[in-house]
Design an enzyme around this catalytic site. Sequence first.
Site, PDB file in Angstrom:
ATOM      1  N   MET A   1       0.797  -1.226   0.000  1.00  0.00           N
ATOM      2  CA  MET A   1       0.000   0.000   0.000  1.00  0.00           C
ATOM      3  C   MET A   1       0.831   1.278   0.000  1.00  0.00           C
ATOM      4  SD  MET A   1      -2.836  -1.302  -0.318  1.00  0.00           S
ATOM      5  CE  MET A   1      -3.348  -2.998  -0.202  1.00  0.00           C
ATOM      6  N   CYS A   2       2.152   1.162  -0.131  1.00  0.00           N
ATOM      7  CA  CYS A   2       3.003   2.348  -0.185  1.00  0.00           C
ATOM      8  C   CYS A   2       2.981   2.967  -1.573  1.00  0.00           C
ATOM      9  CB  CYS A   2       4.444   1.981   0.174  1.00  0.00           C
ATOM     10  SG  CYS A   2       4.696   1.672   1.914  1.00  0.00           S
ATOM     11  N   HIS A   3       2.972   4.287  -1.595  1.00  0.00           N
ATOM     12  CA  HIS A   3       3.035   5.020  -2.856  1.00  0.00           C
ATOM     13  C   HIS A   3       4.477   5.079  -3.347  1.00  0.00           C
ATOM     14  CE1 HIS A   3      -0.705   6.508  -1.062  1.00  0.00           C
ATOM     15  NE2 HIS A   3      -1.099   6.741  -2.309  1.00  0.00           N
TER      16      HIS A   3
ATOM     17  N   MET B   1       7.713   4.549   6.092  1.00  0.00           N
ATOM     18  CA  MET B   1       7.949   3.174   5.653  1.00  0.00           C
ATOM     19  C   MET B   1       9.294   3.043   4.947  1.00  0.00           C
ATOM     20  SD  MET B   1       5.567   1.493   6.938  1.00  0.00           S
ATOM     21  CE  MET B   1       6.074  -0.057   6.233  1.00  0.00           C
ATOM     22  N   GLU B   2       9.698   4.062   4.232  1.00  0.00           N
ATOM     23  CA  GLU B   2      10.993   4.039   3.562  1.00  0.00           C
ATOM     24  C   GLU B   2      12.133   4.025   4.580  1.00  0.00           C
ATOM     25  OE1 GLU B   2       7.997   5.012   0.609  1.00  0.00           O
ATOM     26  OE2 GLU B   2       8.315   5.729   2.650  1.00  0.00           O
TER      27      GLU B   2
ATOM     28  N   ASP C   1      23.029 -11.417   6.958  1.00  0.00           N
ATOM     29  CA  ASP C   1      23.426 -12.284   5.849  1.00  0.00           C
ATOM     30  C   ASP C   1      24.940 -12.404   5.733  1.00  0.00           C
ATOM     31  OD1 ASP C   1      23.021 -13.834   3.380  1.00  0.00           O
ATOM     32  OD2 ASP C   1      23.841 -12.051   2.404  1.00  0.00           O
TER      33      ASP C   1
END
Length: 157
Positions: A74-76, A112-113, A127
């Site tokens: 749902m992120c633009h 969110m970014e 990792d």
Amino acid sequence: MELTHINIQGRAKMVNVEEKAITIRRAIGYSEVVMKKSTLDRISQGLIVKGDVLSVAQVAGIIACKNTSSIIPMCHPLMITGCDINFKLDFESSKVCITSTVSTEGKTGVEMEALTAVSVAALTIYDMCKAIDKEISINNTILLKKTGGKSGTYERS
């Protein structure tokens, strides 16, 4: 309270931001990668066989930031105007502290970014070090601060 991510059928939707004002928006994300002391020592001395852990994690975090809308449904898609990732080696607690600062000038925020940037940087550290330390954990991934937009400034207390 009306949820903006839910349509009239009760299903997920991308929020329409066309009526929002364009403002400068910034967000700061944070995460920690806890590991054995010997692993942190090897990172700090550049002795991880896969390469320079923090340089690779930094690039991975920036790439993730720029591609957040591709992995969070749902992120633009945003034009990121800045993304900086910083690492602090905490030898006392045997962890790498990661902070991302992300900015844009737009109609929706970059929280969110910022969180995606620190998350992927943390996963990259994992990792690159998992072969020598199976006990690594990623903790405390949080939003520290956000500015801009209708809701204004939020700062974690």
